[in-house]
Design a protein around this motif. Structure first.
Motif, PDB file in Angstrom:
ATOM      1  N   PRO A  92       1.048  -1.219  -0.221  1.00  0.00           N
ATOM      2  CA  PRO A  92      -0.078  -0.017  -0.247  1.00  0.00           C
ATOM      3  C   PRO A  92       0.892   1.143   0.148  1.00  0.00           C
ATOM      4  CG  PRO A  92      -0.653  -1.627   1.815  1.00  0.00           C
ATOM      5  CD  PRO A  92       0.648  -1.979   1.251  1.00  0.00           C
ATOM      6  N   VAL A  93       0.596   2.334  -0.799  1.00  0.00           N
ATOM      7  CA  VAL A  93       1.427   3.414  -0.876  1.00  0.00           C
ATOM      8  C   VAL A  93       0.615   4.746  -0.569  1.00  0.00           C
ATOM      9  CG1 VAL A  93       2.701   4.949  -2.444  1.00  0.00           C
ATOM     10  CG2 VAL A  93       2.680   2.329  -2.883  1.00  0.00           C
ATOM     11  N   TRP A  94       1.039   5.435   0.156  1.00  0.00           N
ATOM     12  CA  TRP A  94       0.562   6.785   0.397  1.00  0.00           C
ATOM     13  C   TRP A  94       1.020   7.606  -0.437  1.00  0.00           C
ATOM     14  CZ3 TRP A  94      -3.409   6.677   3.994  1.00  0.00           C
ATOM     15  CH2 TRP A  94      -3.185   5.661   5.117  1.00  0.00           C
ATOM     16  N   VAL A  95       0.343   8.650  -1.274  1.00  0.00           N
ATOM     17  CA  VAL A  95       0.833   9.415  -2.405  1.00  0.00           C
ATOM     18  C   VAL A  95       0.583  10.801  -1.672  1.00  0.00           C
ATOM     19  CG1 VAL A  95       0.623  10.239  -4.706  1.00  0.00           C
ATOM     20  CG2 VAL A  95       0.435   7.988  -4.279  1.00  0.00           C
ATOM     21  N   VAL A  96       1.518  11.412  -1.561  1.00  0.00           N
ATOM     22  CA  VAL A  96       1.535  12.922  -0.665  1.00  0.00           C
ATOM     23  C   VAL A  96       2.055  14.048  -1.593  1.00  0.00           C
ATOM     24  CG1 VAL A  96       2.478  13.987   1.159  1.00  0.00           C
ATOM     25  CG2 VAL A  96       1.654  11.529   1.563  1.00  0.00           C
ATOM     26  N   ASP A  97       1.123  15.118  -1.292  1.00  0.00           N
ATOM     27  CA  ASP A  97       1.444  16.361  -1.875  1.00  0.00           C
ATOM     28  C   ASP A  97       1.178  17.284  -0.777  1.00  0.00           C
ATOM     29  OD1 ASP A  97       1.962  18.639  -3.195  1.00  0.00           O
ATOM     30  OD2 ASP A  97       0.608  18.349  -4.834  1.00  0.00           O
ATOM     31  N   PRO A  98       2.240  17.414   0.017  1.00  0.00           N
ATOM     32  CA  PRO A  98       2.304  18.262   1.084  1.00  0.00           C
ATOM     33  C   PRO A  98       1.637  19.829   1.112  1.00  0.00           C
ATOM     34  CG  PRO A  98       4.481  18.471   0.622  1.00  0.00           C
ATOM     35  CD  PRO A  98       3.623  17.308  -0.378  1.00  0.00           C
ATOM     36  N   VAL A  99       1.983  20.548   0.117  1.00  0.00           N
ATOM     37  CA  VAL A  99       1.535  21.630  -0.153  1.00  0.00           C
ATOM     38  C   VAL A  99       1.139  21.756  -1.570  1.00  0.00           C
ATOM     39  CG1 VAL A  99       1.472  24.157  -0.052  1.00  0.00           C
ATOM     40  CG2 VAL A  99       2.495  22.711   1.570  1.00  0.00           C
ATOM     41  N   ASP A 100      -0.126  21.360  -2.363  1.00  0.00           N
ATOM     42  CA  ASP A 100      -0.409  21.505  -3.687  1.00  0.00           C
ATOM     43  C   ASP A 100      -0.891  23.213  -4.083  1.00  0.00           C
ATOM     44  OD1 ASP A 100      -0.897  20.959  -6.334  1.00  0.00           O
ATOM     45  OD2 ASP A 100      -3.308  20.636  -5.828  1.00  0.00           O
ATOM     46  N   GLY A 101      -0.258  23.737  -5.038  1.00  0.00           N
ATOM     47  CA  GLY A 101      -0.321  25.328  -5.102  1.00  0.00           C
ATOM     48  C   GLY A 101       0.633  25.847  -4.341  1.00  0.00           C
ATOM     49  N   THR A 102       1.804  25.357  -4.335  1.00  0.00           N
ATOM     50  CA  THR A 102       2.926  26.130  -3.427  1.00  0.00           C
ATOM     51  C   THR A 102       3.084  27.601  -3.874  1.00  0.00           C
ATOM     52  OG1 THR A 102       4.085  24.090  -3.289  1.00  0.00           O
ATOM     53  CG2 THR A 102       5.410  26.148  -2.843  1.00  0.00           C
ATOM     54  N   ALA A 103       2.769  27.850  -5.385  1.00  0.00           N
ATOM     55  CA  ALA A 103       3.291  29.389  -5.906  1.00  0.00           C
ATOM     56  C   ALA A 103       1.940  30.130  -4.889  1.00  0.00           C
ATOM     57  CB  ALA A 103       3.223  29.581  -7.130  1.00  0.00           C
TER      58      ALA A 103
END
Length: 272
Positions: A92-103
């Motif tokens: 099982p994999v946790w796919v993580v985007d910690p801050v989407d929309g960094t700009a």
């Protein structure tokens, strides 16, 4: 193996996401120092201390909720592209985007999100989309629907029949992408630029837009939204006529839309 995501795990992940964001992300919003912001691949590809600290925390805490699971995070892949191969394994994999929309985050705008998706065998099992400054938490479980702040979401058409399509940010568009988007607009589609994929998918899931037309396949940008929209009634389609695959290898561009017919229409109008 994960047979299903129960309510207990769904709630536990939500608590972790909310806590990590409250401790690592929101305290830095509108308080970033110059040294907190780094250009990765040019002025539009940014990473901040908030991105890094949040991903580190999520990488520590999410596997503890599901023994044997691993993490694929945006910043980890940036440092070591081989991390992406975990999506091809059985774990099982946790796919993580910690801050989407960094700009947006760097500019002090509220249009940013934290995205987490549990994936196994290339298929999303559950997702969490958190937009802290707007007080929005969207969750989805395979076969169990999509919810925003506890209320069921459903995709929907515009009352006037306008085809509303979110597409790539102009600063990243190639000449070919501009041509394809131009075809959508010439056919009468109302397009809007995406600066945070997670928010655009949330809008799609709750009926604010009809679909997306995207030209990149980074899993952390799309995994949460793919499940959120499909559980709200939507469908995905690549130019090869196949559903979008989280592990990659998709024929681009692709669309995720409010239903299968709308996804097909978007692809056909682009004439890709």
């Amino acid at each position: 193996m994960v047979n299903e995501v129960n309510e207990e795990l769904l709630a536990a992940v939500e608590r972790v996401v909310r806590t990590v964001v409250a401790e690592e992300v929101t305290p830095r919003w509108r308080r970033l120092a110059a040294e907190d912001v780094i250009e990765k691949n040019g002025p539009y590809d940014l990473v901040t201390t908030a991105d890094r600290r949040a991903e580190e925390r999520l990488t520590e805490e999410l596997p503890a909720l599901l023994p044997g699971s691993v993490v694929v995070g945006e910043e980890a892949v940036s440092a070591d592209p081989d991390v992406l191969k975990r999506l091809d394994g059985d774990d099982p994999v946790w796919v993580v985007d910690p801050v989407d929309g960094t700009a947006n985050f760097v500019r002090g705008e509220d249009g940013y999100a934290t995205l987490v998706t549990l994936v196994q065998g290339g298929e999303p099992l559950a997702s969490w989309t958190y937009v802290p400054e707007r007080g929005l938490m969207a969750t989805a479980r395979r076969g169990a629907g999509a919810y925003l702040n506890g209320q069921r979401m459903h995709t929907a058409a515009a009352p006037d029949g306008t085809l509303r399509v979110s597409t790539s940010n102009p600063v990243f568009r190639t000449e070919q992408e501009r041509v394809l988007i131009g075809r959508l607009e010439a056919a009468g589609a109302a397009t809007r630029s995406c600066t945070c994929a997670g928010i655009e998918y949330l809008e799609l899931a709750r009926g604010g837009v009809d679909g997306v037309a995207f030209f990149w396949e980074l899993p952390w940008d799309h995994a949460a939204g793919l499940l959120l929209v499909t559980e709200a009634g939507g469908a995905s389609l690549t130019v090869a006529g196949e559903p979008f695959r989280i592990p990659g290898g998709n024929a681009l561009p692709f669309s995720i839309a409010r239903d299968a017919e709308t996804a097909r229409r978007i692809i056909e109008l682009m004439g890709a």
